[in-house]
Design an enzyme around this catalytic site. Structure first.
Site, mmCIF file in Angstrom:
data_model
loop_
_atom_site.group_PDB
_atom_site.id
_atom_site.type_symbol
_atom_site.label_atom_id
_atom_site.label_comp_id
_atom_site.label_asym_id
_atom_site.label_seq_id
_atom_site.Cartn_x
_atom_site.Cartn_y
_atom_site.Cartn_z
ATOM 1 N N HIS A 22 13.966 -122.967 1.830
ATOM 2 C CA HIS A 22 13.678 -122.378 3.073
ATOM 3 C C HIS A 22 14.165 -120.816 2.829
ATOM 4 O O HIS A 22 15.384 -120.916 2.497
ATOM 5 C CB HIS A 22 14.355 -122.988 4.286
ATOM 6 C CG HIS A 22 14.112 -122.338 5.681
ATOM 7 N ND1 HIS A 22 15.357 -121.519 6.008
ATOM 8 C CD2 HIS A 22 13.295 -122.157 6.414
ATOM 9 C CE1 HIS A 22 14.807 -121.024 7.207
ATOM 10 N NE2 HIS A 22 13.516 -121.386 7.409
ATOM 11 N N ASP A 30 -0.424 -108.009 -8.033
ATOM 12 C CA ASP A 30 -1.491 -107.648 -8.703
ATOM 13 C C ASP A 30 -1.280 -107.314 -9.968
ATOM 14 O O ASP A 30 -0.199 -107.184 -10.611
ATOM 15 C CB ASP A 30 -2.357 -106.593 -7.725
ATOM 16 C CG ASP A 30 -1.439 -105.250 -7.609
ATOM 17 O OD1 ASP A 30 -0.839 -104.975 -8.609
ATOM 18 O OD2 ASP A 30 -1.669 -104.445 -6.712
ATOM 19 N N ASP A 66 7.336 -119.519 6.760
ATOM 20 C CA ASP A 66 8.683 -119.715 7.356
ATOM 21 C C ASP A 66 8.216 -119.495 8.834
ATOM 22 O O ASP A 66 7.425 -118.511 9.457
ATOM 23 C CB ASP A 66 9.702 -118.452 7.047
ATOM 24 C CG ASP A 66 11.089 -118.681 7.461
ATOM 25 O OD1 ASP A 66 11.030 -119.455 8.440
ATOM 26 O OD2 ASP A 66 12.095 -118.156 6.943
ATOM 27 N N MET A 76 2.432 -104.651 0.628
ATOM 28 C CA MET A 76 2.866 -103.344 0.289
ATOM 29 C C MET A 76 1.950 -102.302 0.948
ATOM 30 O O MET A 76 0.925 -102.330 0.698
ATOM 31 C CB MET A 76 2.802 -103.203 -1.356
ATOM 32 C CG MET A 76 3.361 -101.829 -1.694
ATOM 33 S SD MET A 76 3.064 -101.560 -3.652
ATOM 34 C CE MET A 76 4.127 -102.545 -4.317
ATOM 35 N N TYR A 116 9.336 -103.034 -3.680
ATOM 36 C CA TYR A 116 9.925 -103.248 -4.847
ATOM 37 C C TYR A 116 11.481 -103.792 -4.760
ATOM 38 O O TYR A 116 11.715 -104.645 -5.578
ATOM 39 C CB TYR A 116 9.951 -101.934 -5.742
ATOM 40 C CG TYR A 116 8.652 -101.429 -6.210
ATOM 41 C CD1 TYR A 116 7.626 -102.347 -6.542
ATOM 42 C CD2 TYR A 116 8.406 -100.160 -6.403
ATOM 43 C CE1 TYR A 116 6.237 -101.976 -7.148
ATOM 44 C CE2 TYR A 116 7.157 -99.636 -6.756
ATOM 45 C CZ TYR A 116 6.252 -100.363 -7.246
ATOM 46 O OH TYR A 116 4.995 -100.164 -7.427
ATOM 47 N N TYR A 134 -3.056 -102.205 -4.103
ATOM 48 C CA TYR A 134 -1.970 -102.493 -3.129
ATOM 49 C C TYR A 134 -2.543 -104.273 -2.642
ATOM 50 O O TYR A 134 -2.567 -104.331 -1.473
ATOM 51 C CB TYR A 134 -2.161 -101.668 -1.810
ATOM 52 C CG TYR A 134 -1.684 -100.137 -2.031
ATOM 53 C CD1 TYR A 134 -0.237 -99.974 -1.818
ATOM 54 C CD2 TYR A 134 -2.521 -99.212 -2.540
ATOM 55 C CE1 TYR A 134 0.175 -98.923 -2.442
ATOM 56 C CE2 TYR A 134 -1.847 -97.821 -2.859
ATOM 57 C CZ TYR A 134 -0.652 -97.759 -2.727
ATOM 58 O OH TYR A 134 -0.030 -96.393 -2.925
ATOM 59 N N ASN A 136 -0.603 -106.760 -3.732
ATOM 60 C CA ASN A 136 0.588 -107.373 -3.539
ATOM 61 C C ASN A 136 0.847 -108.096 -2.301
ATOM 62 O O ASN A 136 0.835 -107.533 -1.216
ATOM 63 C CB ASN A 136 1.725 -106.398 -3.986
ATOM 64 C CG ASN A 136 1.494 -105.941 -5.297
ATOM 65 O OD1 ASN A 136 1.200 -106.453 -6.212
ATOM 66 N ND2 ASN A 136 1.576 -104.477 -5.238
#
Length: 147
Positions: A22, A30, A66, A76, A116, A134, A136
């Site tokens: 958890h 990418d 979650d 991102m 990052y 973009y 990710n």
């Protein structure tokens, strides 16, 4: 072979997903993401022949998001001045709606360099061959509730 497990989920990836607890985070990166340098303290899994959407869909079949945080999925943010479109985000929204009844309300964005920094603390990073920019996505694992 196992029944009900998407074939794209390798034994190595399934092991990692099962090990995660958890609040652990997983980055599906990418092809441009610096997975190896960001993942120095994480497990890096290579899935170069696959795109993010197909992995995201398969992972969310076995991976709960979650419920104790508002945004367990983060993308991102596009950098100011970048003239790019992110149609893949619409694909992500549709995939997430299939697997979580909260729909796209679970999706947030994180500024590129902050993303990052967060990625450096992830449990695992999946390096894909995704060519969309973009693309990710960071997932925070929830609790499996059995009845």
């Amino acid at each position: 072979m196992l029944k009900g497990i998407p074939k794209i989920l390798s034994p190595e990836l399934l092991k990692i997903l099962a090990e995660m607890g958890h609040s652990d985070r997983l980055v599906i990166a990418d092809g441009n993401f610096p997975a190896e340098s960001m993942g120095k303290n994480a497990i890096v899994i290579r899935c170069d022949g696959h795109g993010v959407p197909e992995l995201l869909d398969a992972i969310l079949k076995v991976f709960p998001l979650d419920t104790y945080v508002e945004k367990p999925v983060n993308l991102m943010e596009v950098m100011p001045g970048d003239q790019v479109e992110t149609p893949i985000w619409d694909t992500y929204k549709e995939i997430i709606k299939k697997h979580d009844n909260r729909g796209d309300k679970v999706i947030g964005t994180i500024e590129r360099f902050a993303f990052y920094e967060e990625a450096k603390t992830a449990y695992a990073i999946i390096a894909t061959g995704e060519s969309a920019v973009y693309a990710n996505v960071m997932l925070q694992k929830g609790v499996v509730i059995t009845e």
